[in-house]
Design a protein around this motif. Sequence first.
Motif, PDB file in Angstrom:
ATOM      1  N   UNK A 143       0.687  -1.423   0.109  1.00  0.00           N
ATOM      2  CA  UNK A 143       0.144   0.117   0.163  1.00  0.00           C
ATOM      3  C   UNK A 143       0.827   1.399   0.068  1.00  0.00           C
ATOM      4  N   UNK A 144       2.149   1.201  -0.458  1.00  0.00           N
ATOM      5  CA  UNK A 144       3.057   2.218  -0.201  1.00  0.00           C
ATOM      6  C   UNK A 144       2.626   3.498  -1.122  1.00  0.00           C
ATOM      7  N   UNK A 145       2.624   4.546  -1.025  1.00  0.00           N
ATOM      8  CA  UNK A 145       2.497   5.645  -1.865  1.00  0.00           C
ATOM      9  C   UNK A 145       3.409   5.757  -2.984  1.00  0.00           C
ATOM     10  N   UNK A 146       3.017   5.899  -4.346  1.00  0.00           N
ATOM     11  CA  UNK A 146       3.934   5.787  -5.304  1.00  0.00           C
ATOM     12  C   UNK A 146       3.875   7.051  -6.124  1.00  0.00           C
ATOM     13  N   UNK A 147       5.042   7.865  -6.386  1.00  0.00           N
ATOM     14  CA  UNK A 147       4.970   9.032  -7.381  1.00  0.00           C
ATOM     15  C   UNK A 147       5.479   8.395  -8.807  1.00  0.00           C
ATOM     16  N   UNK A 148       4.621   8.847  -9.584  1.00  0.00           N
ATOM     17  CA  UNK A 148       5.121   8.610 -11.287  1.00  0.00           C
ATOM     18  C   UNK A 148       5.607   9.797 -12.079  1.00  0.00           C
ATOM     19  N   UNK A 149       6.899   9.734 -12.344  1.00  0.00           N
ATOM     20  CA  UNK A 149       7.347  10.928 -12.928  1.00  0.00           C
ATOM     21  C   UNK A 149       7.714  10.594 -14.569  1.00  0.00           C
ATOM     22  N   UNK A 150       7.275  11.811 -15.437  1.00  0.00           N
ATOM     23  CA  UNK A 150       7.695  11.426 -16.794  1.00  0.00           C
ATOM     24  C   UNK A 150       6.999  12.480 -17.542  1.00  0.00           C
ATOM     25  N   UNK A 151       7.472  12.803 -18.845  1.00  0.00           N
ATOM     26  CA  UNK A 151       6.885  13.705 -19.786  1.00  0.00           C
ATOM     27  C   UNK A 151       5.487  13.293 -20.069  1.00  0.00           C
ATOM     28  N   UNK A 152       4.764  14.459 -20.605  1.00  0.00           N
ATOM     29  CA  UNK A 152       3.409  14.073 -20.958  1.00  0.00           C
ATOM     30  C   UNK A 152       3.449  13.097 -22.020  1.00  0.00           C
ATOM     31  N   UNK A 153       2.244  11.945 -21.779  1.00  0.00           N
ATOM     32  CA  UNK A 153       2.083  11.071 -22.961  1.00  0.00           C
ATOM     33  C   UNK A 153       2.869   9.825 -22.784  1.00  0.00           C
ATOM     34  N   UNK A 154       3.735   9.588 -21.809  1.00  0.00           N
ATOM     35  CA  UNK A 154       4.550   8.594 -21.445  1.00  0.00           C
ATOM     36  C   UNK A 154       3.990   7.462 -20.974  1.00  0.00           C
ATOM     37  N   UNK A 155       2.810   7.616 -20.648  1.00  0.00           N
ATOM     38  CA  UNK A 155       1.771   6.442 -20.165  1.00  0.00           C
ATOM     39  C   UNK A 155       1.816   6.354 -18.576  1.00  0.00           C
ATOM     40  N   UNK A 156       1.784   7.444 -17.658  1.00  0.00           N
ATOM     41  CA  UNK A 156       1.854   7.290 -16.375  1.00  0.00           C
ATOM     42  C   UNK A 156       0.621   6.968 -15.770  1.00  0.00           C
TER      43      UNK A 156
END
Length: 589
Positions: free
Chosen positions: A310-323
């Motif tokens: 249940x760990x909080x996750x931050x997804x980083x990446x440019x727009x349109x990469x599939x976050x």
Amino acid sequence: MFIRYVDPATSRAVDFELKKPIVSIGRAPGNDIVLADPAIAPTHANLLKKPHHVTVTVVKRGAEVYVNGRRARSADLQVGDKVLIGRYELEVHAGNPAAATEADGAQDLDGMGQLVIFSKQLMEEQSPDKLFRMLLKAVVEISEAEKGFVIFFKDGQRHLAASHNVGKETLDLSRVSDSIIDRVVESRKPLIVSDAVQDSRFGNAKSVVDLRLSSVMCVPLLYRNDLLGVLYLGNDSIANLFETDQLELLLIFASQASMIVHHALMLNELKVSNKNLRDQLRSASQGEMIGSCADMKAVFKVLRRVAPTDISTLILGETGTGKELVARELHNLSGRSSGPFISINCGAIPEHLLESELFGHKKGSFTGAVSDKIGKFGAADGGTLFLDEIGEMPMPLQVKLLRVLQERKIERVGEYEGSPIDIRVVAATNKDLGDEIREGRFREDLFYRLNEVSLTLPPLRDRGDDIVQIGQYFLNRFATQYESKVRGFTNQCTLAMKGYYWPGNVRQMENRIKKAVIMSDRALLQPEDLGLDKKDKRHVKPLARAEEDFKISYIRDVLELNNWNKAQTARDLEVDARTVFRYIEKMDD
């Protein structure tokens, strides 16, 4: 002179007399010769009648015309020459076929009838192996040949596709270099040896000797400029020597069969390619995501480790990469997969409405609140909440979000008692939150709460061969959805895709391929179909410049690690201090 062709729709022979000086050929009504084939241009070519011959000339730029198997823009035609336009083969005749003898007409009619039956059988079969056997069986019956075989070419090698009264041990294609077959392959023209015993050129041919033949017919199986194989028939009785009219009928059968066999071979190849592609995609995918590059494999590895928690996750990446795809996969692989997955774009909702959207509100809490509303947090209870573009969230709401994450309780607008919730929060942003924190636009404590684990998605331009795999996946999906004949990319298109910057990443590629599949009438997409041009190729730095940029970046990192202590940085890097000072000056530039 006359032009004869077989209408594939009716399998009937059509004869057109060349009376006019210029005869137009094309798909559109109004042409002198109308050929119903989408691959043929509205006005494709013209026939110019001259005293002793006819000249065919391509009218539409880019249109294809093949004369006796060779592509040509203009060519002089003699009696017996064959012109392939789309799926139609046109042949030049000297006189009106109606003036032929009654016996010949009856024989032609019988042959055409068998051709109709044969064509229907071929159209119902898609296996290349069965098609070759059906072809041989039909031509053996019509020609009354005693022996025969079909050879097809694959990867530069000759393969026995079907045989009649010929044992494989008698005809070893790996050892046989037969002069008759070699002549047909080289010339791409049919050959008849009516009396092989008396023929000085081919009487000693390997096939004639080994099969003890008295008469031979051999014709190429041609589709446009591709030689698919050869059809070989033989008789070992002097009483049944082949004649020219049998060769002409055999040519018609071979022409009809070549078109269908070609499409069957292409379909078979496409099925194999699709299976290989599916296997490749299956081995290089995670859920709905495709990726075999090192960066994506690292993302998949962390994703599978983190998902069951249940760990909080931050997804980083440019727009349109599939976050959002990553967020959904985190949900699907977790114990919450049976619960709801709720997504909200924090940058798409006005600030004064965002609090209500996130936490809900009580009836009458503000103007327009005519009933109670459950917010996104409440709707995600028992599941996963995906906060997209978290970097756009206003400061006041960041404070309330931090409190919710700490206490696991939500307070709706107008409500003073919190309600417990059981959710997992996954956030994403295309911003550098470190810069946002330094500029005072994002709370550092919220960043650490959201960033218990981070996943960074690489931009599409840095994913190498993934670009081609993802492109083919989208192409197959949209080609099936829109019933398009597009089946792949040209080599130039593949190179253009890998060299393009893709500022919109996977989303941009998806949209461009979708449009290209709908708009293109070609089997293979070209760079222009995707809106790619040579000038769009992303800039490549010279190696020396790239090395220099890396050194500047690396020295900056070590300086920050040492709190900009230049002497300690020089010792860590094992360089002279003057080198560090020189690169600091370049940083200022």
